[in-house]
Design a protein around this motif. Structure first.
Motif: not given
Lengths: 175, 624
Positions: B179-183, B268-273, B277-280, B320-322
């Motif tokens: 699913i391409g999730a980051k984090g 990119f990150s929504i509120d983490g370091v 989140t990934s946009v494809r 996203t993992t957010n």
């Protein structure tokens, strides 16, 4: 161009509204149009679409109905009933008007899950607008005959006969 | 009561039909008619869902049990739908080859890379954001690895999230599902496909796909040139700007990864370091849907993902993992903003002039209307009842809604009531262009209208010169400058009373897939419509575009066109004409028609009236 009309439109002010910053409903009315819109819009669009067979115009009809409600808020006792009545009547009259003016093609219906439903929908589509409205109100919205009569502002007997004709036609086409 | 006499079977069928078809017809409206961003996350129409589901099930069961032949028909039709029957674009060669290998729910796919040695595809499951990455290549990167097994297909190797099989002829097929999730990079991302709530896609499923691909692909595919990826038209910086605007508090800047010309990924990150989140963004999806469906989040253990695909063949997946609700809401909206910027699906003159009735055609007197209202670009224009409840102008409100005007997409007018009490109802949209190359805070969109009765509106991008440089927001206190108002003047509508002097054949419609017309500024792709008398198109400009259909009645006039303008110009005029139109005269210039398309770049203030002519000059028609 109607200059007076245009000037009036353009002189209406330039309110800057942002999403989420809508002001409170008109104080002249105790009707919470925003809440009514939120709660009823989808259902009304479905109802109008079933009559018009055109979701785009249906959306406009619903918008017009709410606009009318806003204008007449002080005189409306049953806002939901008013909206239903307005949407049904506007939808039927729009169908009639379309027969006179050039009309844009109605998109083909989306495929159904079963061929029988495809056929039944095609038969519903072929009904006259008022018959279709009655069928939709009765079997999609589960409205009583009396309620439909109120919505259509016609006697209950007229609703019964309209429904009877519609069902007879459907029976004939689907048998 | 008369209605009680209805046969129970007919009543059941009728109820099931209405329950199923009314929401479908409502949902079948074009994507530009999305009226509220809230609608995008809500598909409910009509009475309670549970009751409908029961009804449908009852009917389905009774039909299946009683009519065996009918069941066969259902199966065949489902197969047709998988074959892309609902889409109307010509089937690309690569899809023809790939399709038999695609599992259920992954029917939409795109070619993202095609070189002399590699072909990469992505197939998407719109139910929950899963993606199958299918890579066919000649480079055996596993020659020194230990295989996991060998069978008649080839030698198999394990791979994160998937498998690779190397055929005896050296062709390598890799299939992965994610699913391409980051984090969750350490100790490695979980296998989200395995845990999909809508149905896990396991290693054995992947093996089936890889085996099928291996059986249908061989080395000849690289020389056969089965297709080229549809380039992602937006520049990455623009998408990054959209993301930054949607997630202003992000801690991690947007990074872009190019996976091929038809595939762009932004992390990119929504509120983490760390990126979470990934946009494809993928283009050239086949078969494209007939409508843009609302985003359907697939919710996983600690992640969420969804695909949104447009009829223009553009797709966005956000994962996203957010998974905070407010984050998902923002991402939901972001997907549509990105898609709007890729191919703003505003209905153009092509489809809307047909709404203008012959007896109420608005007369364009050439005068310039002042824009009637101004809205900031960073939020959708409000729909009823927001605009109606301003309280400032009890009846003189401008009662139209214009959803997501800032993105140039999903633009719809509803109705307008003037202070004189004269209602003006729009029968459609005549917003030829409205988009912004960049989300400039001081930019506002304005629309003007003329004449009572059935009306038309014109949209234009404006600058609000009163914006506050400190806050970066428009204060909306003043009208645009005089110069900007002048630019409101646009092309006149194509009236229906114009004689239909030409034929309706569009040869380019049956030409090879890909753009029928392309130049430095414009590309036009044709595809068939839902009905035989429709010619459908996707027009792309650098930062603008539209999709829609021209029906034969308008086509025969020779005057189907769209006009597009970003900011204050230039104005790109694109016409679609039948075969017997050979040339167009506009602003004193004669332009040749190429593959049923003509294009002219004009400047604000130009008289863009034009005349189309047949090759021998005996047939002509004019606008303006």
């Amino acid at each position: 161009v109607d200059a007076e009309s245009r000037v009036a439109v353009n002189g209406a002010g330039d309110p800057l509204l942002r999403r989420g910053e809508a002001r409170a409903p008109n104080q002249a009315s105790e009707i919470d149009v925003a809440a009514l819109f939120r709660d009823n819009r989808s259902r009304l669009v479905g109802l109008s679409t079933a009559i018009l067979l055109d979701p785009i115009v249906a959306e406009e009809v619903v918008q017009d109905a709410f606009e009318g409600l806003q204008r007449n808020a002080g005189h409306v006792d049953n806002p939901v009933g008013y909206l239903q009545r307005t949407v049904v009547n506007l939808s039927i009259s729009t169908v009639r008007r379309r027969k006179v003016v050039a009309r844009h093609p109605i998109s083909a219906a989306p495929p159904a899950s079963l061929p029988e439903i495809d056929e039944a929908w095609a038969a519903v589509v072929r009904l006259p607008a008022k018959q279709r409205a009655v069928v939709v109100l009765r079997f999609w919205q589960d409205q009583s005959i009396d309620a439909i009569a109120e919505i259509l502002t016609c006697p209950a007997g007229s609703v019964k006969s309209t429904l009877h004709r519609a069902l007879k036609q459907l029976e004939k086409e689907l048998s | 009561m008369i209605d009680e006499a209805i046969r129970p079977e007919l009543e059941q069928l009728l109820r099931a039909t209405l329950d199923e078809m009314i929401p479908k017809v409502v949902a079948a409206r074009p994507p530009n008619i999305v009226t509220d961003i809230a609608d995008l996350s809500s598909a409910s129409v009509g009475p309670a869902r549970s009751r409908h589901s029961v009804r449908r099930l009852v009917v389905a069961m009774s039909v299946a049990a009683a009519v065996v032949v009918g069941l066969v028909g259902v199966v065949n039709r489902d197969a047709d739908q998988r074959n892309g029957a609902s889409g109307s674009t010509a089937e690309p060669e690569w899809y023809r080859l790939l399709h038999p290998a695609l599992p259920e729910h992954f029917e939409r796919a795109a070619l993202t890379l095609a070189t002399d040695t590699q072909m990469w595809f992505v197939a998407m499951d719109e139910r929950d954001g899963k993606a199958l990455e299918i890579q066919v290549g000649l480079d055996n990167e596993f020659s020194s690895d230990k295989p996991t097994s060998t069978d008649s297909t080839g030698t198999w190797y394990a791979k994160p999230q998937g498998l690779t099989v190397v055929k005896p002829d050296g062709l390598q097929v890799t299939v992965t599902c994610d699913i391409g999730a980051k984090g969750r990079d350490f100790p490695g991302p979980p296998n989200y496909c395995d845990m999909a709530s809508t149905g896990p896609f396991t290693e054995s499923d992947i093996r089936v796909v890889a085996t099928r691909v291996a059986s249908t692909f061989d080395k000849s595919v690289f020389s056969a040139r089965l297709g080229t990826p549809m380039p992602v038209t937006n520049n990455p910086a623009h998408i990054a700007t959209l993301i930054a605007a949607a997630v202003p508090d992000q801690q991690h800047h947007v990074g872009s990864t190019d996976w091929g010309p038809g595939d762009e990924i932004f992390d990119f990150s929504i509120d983490g370091v760390r990126p979470d989140t990934s946009v494809r963004l993928v283009e050239g999806v086949y078969p494209p849907p007939t409508t843009t469906e609302p985003a359907r989040y697939g919710l996983y253990d600690d992640a969420a993902a969804f695909w949104v695909v447009t009829p223009g063949g553009a797709a966005v997946r956000i994962s996203t993992t957010n998974t905070l609700p407010e984050s998902l809401d923002r991402l939901d909206q972001l997907a549509f903003e990105i898609l709007g910027s890729v191919a703003p699906l505003s209905t153009t003159v092509f489809t809307t002039t047909t709404f203008v009735s012959a007896d109420t055609i608005a007369v364009d007197d050439g005068s310039v209307d002042q824009p009637t209202t101004y809205y900031p670009t960073d939020s959708p224009m409000p729909m009823w009842p927001d605009v109606a409840t301003s309280g400032e102008t009890p009846i003189g409100h401008i009662g139209y809604g214009m959803a997501l005007c800032s993105g140039g997409s999903w633009t719809t007018f509803t109705s307008l009531a003037s202070a004189t009490g004269i209602e003006q109802s729009y029968q459609g949209t005549l917003c030829a262009f409205s988009t912004f190359p960049h989300p400039i805070p001081e930019t506002v969109a304005s629309c003007s209208s003329m004449s009572p009765g059935t009306n038309y509106a014109r949209c234009q991008e404006r600058y609000d010169t009163t914006f506050d440089p400190e806050s970066g927001q428009p204060d909306g206190t003043g009208p645009p400058s005089v110069q900007q108002s002048v630019a409101v003047q646009l092309l006149p509508p194509t009236p229906e009373v114009v004689p239909q002097v030409f034929g309706d054949r569009v040869s380019a419609l049956s030409g090879p897939s890909g753009p029928a017309y392309i130049d430095d500024a414009v590309s036009v792709v044709f595809h068939a419509g839902d009905s035989p008398d429709q010619t459908c198109f996707v027009i792309r400009l650098t930062d603008l575009g539209s999709s829609g259909c021209v029906d034969s009645t308008l086509l025969k006039t020779g005057l189907a066109y769209g006009a597009y303008e970003a900011k204050d110009g230039p104005i790109e005029v694109v016409g679609i004409v039948p075969d017997d139109v050979a040339s167009v005269e506009i602003v004193g210039r004669v332009i040749s028609v190429k593959n049923n398309v003509w294009h002219y770049t004009g400047q604000p203030g130009d008289d863009l009236s034009f005349t189309v002519r047949s090759a021998d000059g005996t047939l002509s028609a004019s606008v303006g």
